[in-house]
Design a protein around this motif. Sequence first.
Motif, PDB file in Angstrom:
ATOM      1  N   ILE A 287       0.840  -1.198   0.000  1.00 39.25           N
ATOM      2  CA  ILE A 287       0.000   0.000   0.000  1.00 39.25           C
ATOM      3  C   ILE A 287       0.872   1.243   0.000  1.00 39.25           C
ATOM      4  O   ILE A 287       0.642   2.189  -0.759  1.00 39.25           O
ATOM      5  CB  ILE A 287      -0.975  -0.014   1.203  1.00 39.25           C
ATOM      6  N   GLU A 288       1.896   1.262   0.836  1.00 32.69           N
ATOM      7  CA  GLU A 288       2.798   2.407   0.876  1.00 32.69           C
ATOM      8  C   GLU A 288       3.488   2.604  -0.477  1.00 32.69           C
ATOM      9  O   GLU A 288       3.639   3.728  -0.953  1.00 32.69           O
ATOM     10  CB  GLU A 288       3.840   2.240   1.977  1.00 32.69           C
TER      11      GLU A 288
ATOM     12  N   ILE B 223     -14.481 -10.805   5.493  1.00 30.86           N
ATOM     13  CA  ILE B 223     -13.108 -11.117   5.921  1.00 30.86           C
ATOM     14  C   ILE B 223     -12.685 -10.297   7.137  1.00 30.86           C
ATOM     15  O   ILE B 223     -11.523 -10.361   7.549  1.00 30.86           O
ATOM     16  CB  ILE B 223     -12.114 -10.883   4.760  1.00 30.86           C
ATOM     17  N   GLY B 224     -13.616  -9.537   7.691  1.00 27.04           N
ATOM     18  CA  GLY B 224     -13.330  -8.682   8.832  1.00 27.04           C
ATOM     19  C   GLY B 224     -13.243  -7.228   8.399  1.00 27.04           C
ATOM     20  O   GLY B 224     -12.784  -6.916   7.301  1.00 27.04           O
TER      21      GLY B 224
ATOM     22  N   ARG C 164     -11.434  -2.866   4.772  1.00 29.88           N
ATOM     23  CA  ARG C 164     -10.995  -1.482   4.596  1.00 29.88           C
ATOM     24  C   ARG C 164      -9.609  -1.401   3.957  1.00 29.88           C
ATOM     25  O   ARG C 164      -9.374  -0.578   3.080  1.00 29.88           O
ATOM     26  CB  ARG C 164     -11.058  -0.741   5.928  1.00 29.88           C
ATOM     27  N   LEU C 165      -8.684  -2.265   4.367  1.00 32.38           N
ATOM     28  CA  LEU C 165      -7.351  -2.273   3.747  1.00 32.38           C
ATOM     29  C   LEU C 165      -7.430  -2.714   2.284  1.00 32.38           C
ATOM     30  O   LEU C 165      -6.748  -2.142   1.426  1.00 32.38           O
ATOM     31  CB  LEU C 165      -6.391  -3.172   4.518  1.00 32.38           C
TER      32      LEU C 165
ATOM     33  N   THR D  71      -7.338  -1.275  -3.589  1.00 28.76           N
ATOM     34  CA  THR D  71      -8.071  -1.186  -4.847  1.00 28.76           C
ATOM     35  C   THR D  71      -8.206   0.262  -5.297  1.00 28.76           C
ATOM     36  O   THR D  71      -8.023   0.577  -6.477  1.00 28.76           O
ATOM     37  CB  THR D  71      -9.451  -1.846  -4.706  1.00 28.76           C
ATOM     38  N   ALA D  72      -8.516   1.159  -4.361  1.00 25.68           N
ATOM     39  CA  ALA D  72      -8.679   2.572  -4.699  1.00 25.68           C
ATOM     40  C   ALA D  72      -7.384   3.163  -5.239  1.00 25.68           C
ATOM     41  O   ALA D  72      -7.396   3.894  -6.233  1.00 25.68           O
ATOM     42  CB  ALA D  72      -9.155   3.352  -3.478  1.00 25.68           C
ATOM     43  N   LEU D  73      -6.260   2.836  -4.614  1.00 24.22           N
ATOM     44  CA  LEU D  73      -4.977   3.357  -5.097  1.00 24.22           C
ATOM     45  C   LEU D  73      -4.674   2.827  -6.498  1.00 24.22           C
ATOM     46  O   LEU D  73      -4.165   3.564  -7.344  1.00 24.22           O
ATOM     47  CB  LEU D  73      -3.852   3.005  -4.125  1.00 24.22           C
TER      48      LEU D  73
END
Length: 167
Positions: A6-7, A141-142, A147-148, A153-155
């Motif tokens: 993600i980073e 999946i929790g 959210r992660l 996906t958004a990035l």
Amino acid sequence: MWPADIEQKARAIIKDFTARGLKLATAESCTGGLIAGVLTEIAGSSSVVDRGFVTYSNDAKVQMLGVKLATLAAHGAVSRETAMEMALGAVSHSDSDFAVAVTGIAGPSGGSADKPVGLVHFAAAGRDGALVHREMRFGDIGRDAVRLAAVRTALGLVGEIAQAPAP
């Protein structure tokens, strides 16, 4: 603070947008500002990130982004149509070249047979008229994992819309 992948995606967006002189806005519901958070974690992001809209309620979607009440009534907050109006609204209510929007059901409750926990709609829009949508069904999946996954996906969608040829 963020998973390495993600980073890395956030760094790539900041580097690309900085080099091209582009600005970005976010319109977030189920991610609650996480996308803006990961982007602004990167040094130099102030030249890229124009603003972030956290529009968790339907009223916020209407007031801050111009999502139509009729859209929410007909399709609900978690829908292709709402995500697209959120992205278009973020572009039109900002100084950004592009915007990404996310609306979904992170759980653990709130799902239904038609809209289960883990359903997330994404849209990205460009001031040039580009518009893309993606629907993901991450499953139950929790909350944190949904959210992660939505941030990832958004990035990815930001990178996709920024490289798309103008319509």
